[in-house]
Scaffold this active site. Sequence first.
Site, mmCIF file in Angstrom:
data_model
loop_
_atom_site.group_PDB
_atom_site.id
_atom_site.type_symbol
_atom_site.label_atom_id
_atom_site.label_comp_id
_atom_site.label_asym_id
_atom_site.label_seq_id
_atom_site.Cartn_x
_atom_site.Cartn_y
_atom_site.Cartn_z
ATOM 1 N N ASP A 49 0.838 -1.202 0.000
ATOM 2 C CA ASP A 49 0.000 0.000 0.000
ATOM 3 C C ASP A 49 0.878 1.260 0.000
ATOM 4 O OD1 ASP A 49 0.874 -0.176 2.607
ATOM 5 O OD2 ASP A 49 -1.104 0.091 3.525
ATOM 6 N N SER A 50 2.207 1.078 0.077
ATOM 7 C CA SER A 50 3.126 2.199 -0.145
ATOM 8 C C SER A 50 2.895 2.809 -1.523
ATOM 9 C CB SER A 50 4.582 1.727 -0.011
ATOM 10 O OG SER A 50 4.802 0.545 -0.758
ATOM 11 N N LYS A 118 -1.282 -9.464 2.906
ATOM 12 C CA LYS A 118 -0.546 -8.987 4.085
ATOM 13 C C LYS A 118 -1.425 -7.998 4.821
ATOM 14 C CE LYS A 118 3.181 -6.031 3.903
ATOM 15 N NZ LYS A 118 2.658 -4.850 4.651
ATOM 16 N N GLU A 120 -1.580 -5.523 8.672
ATOM 17 C CA GLU A 120 -0.780 -4.958 9.759
ATOM 18 C C GLU A 120 -1.421 -5.253 11.109
ATOM 19 O OE1 GLU A 120 -0.038 -0.787 9.012
ATOM 20 O OE2 GLU A 120 0.838 -1.196 7.036
ATOM 21 N N GLU A 186 9.102 -4.188 10.754
ATOM 22 C CA GLU A 186 9.528 -2.885 10.223
ATOM 23 C C GLU A 186 10.082 -1.995 11.328
ATOM 24 O OE1 GLU A 186 6.890 -0.986 7.444
ATOM 25 O OE2 GLU A 186 8.029 0.885 7.464
HETATM 26 O O1 KIV Z 1 3.471 -1.161 1.683
HETATM 27 C C1 KIV Z 1 4.647 -1.526 1.727
HETATM 28 O O2 KIV Z 1 5.461 -1.203 0.870
HETATM 29 C C2 KIV Z 1 5.057 -2.372 2.845
HETATM 30 C C3 KIV Z 1 6.509 -2.663 2.979
HETATM 31 C C4 KIV Z 1 7.189 -1.467 3.489
HETATM 32 C C5 KIV Z 1 6.771 -3.843 3.820
HETATM 33 O O3 KIV Z 1 4.257 -2.769 3.621
#
Ligand code: KIV
Length: 277
Positions: A49-50, A118, A120, A186
Amino acid sequence: MSATARKSAPLPDDIRAMKGGTPIVSLTAYTTPMAQMMDTHCDFVLVGDSVGMVLHGLPSTLGVTMDMMVMHGKAVARGLTSAMMVIDMPFGSYEEGPEQAFRNAARLMSETNAGAVKLEGGVAMADTIAFLVARGIPVMAHIGLTPQSINTLGGYKVQGRGDAAATLIADAKAVADAGAFAVVLEKVPETLANQITEAVDIPTIGIGASAGCDGQILVVDDMLGLFTAFKAKFVKRYAELGVDGETAIAAYAEDVRARRFPGPEHVFGDAVPGAKT
Ligand code: KIV
């Protein structure tokens, strides 16, 4: 596992089996060409989600939507044949409870063909992880600095220093016991990353968490020097594509203004009978 020797993309269980062996290699990707570039070099590729910050110019990951993740997930899937694809569940798509999480995870998996999702969170997400895994959705967990919680974490700080270490160890154990096949750590101190890596039987994937983890992940735009708004200490720049790109664009602009581009080799002549172009 050697990425170049692999015949098909690994499954979550293959990634899990890499614990303690050759470090697991991973990067984020958001587009087909980037995915193609990293496909044979990475064990898994994360549609993170980055994407909201590095491609869409958002100030944080909080504004990323399911539709954005589906669109970028489909694009990345078109570029992968060797690496497994993991896709992030965006903020607000899973925190309400296991049923909401299942609905959105199922959409991400079915529409993008991802191998896993994934999400969090540690202890607080354990029930949700167990619910998803029991229903056929492999889950990678993400603890430590969880960017979707920056407003309660007080910013992008190192996590798990001092008394907070015990909480993070409990988070790691909770997600492993719930059935996550790997966990991203992280921005945690090296000693704690080593303790967590020893304490759980699933691979730890570090980002700002030292070489003691079972694998590493970086945001691809960070390591290529394409995202330059800021650079975290844990990022190693392997290229300066942002600088190189701007230099190239400036040269193009100068050429156009000086009428040096297009040159004779870029120009079409008059039509010739029988010519194809
Ligand atoms: O969204 C992302 O890029 C991430 C990584 C930093 C692990 O969750």
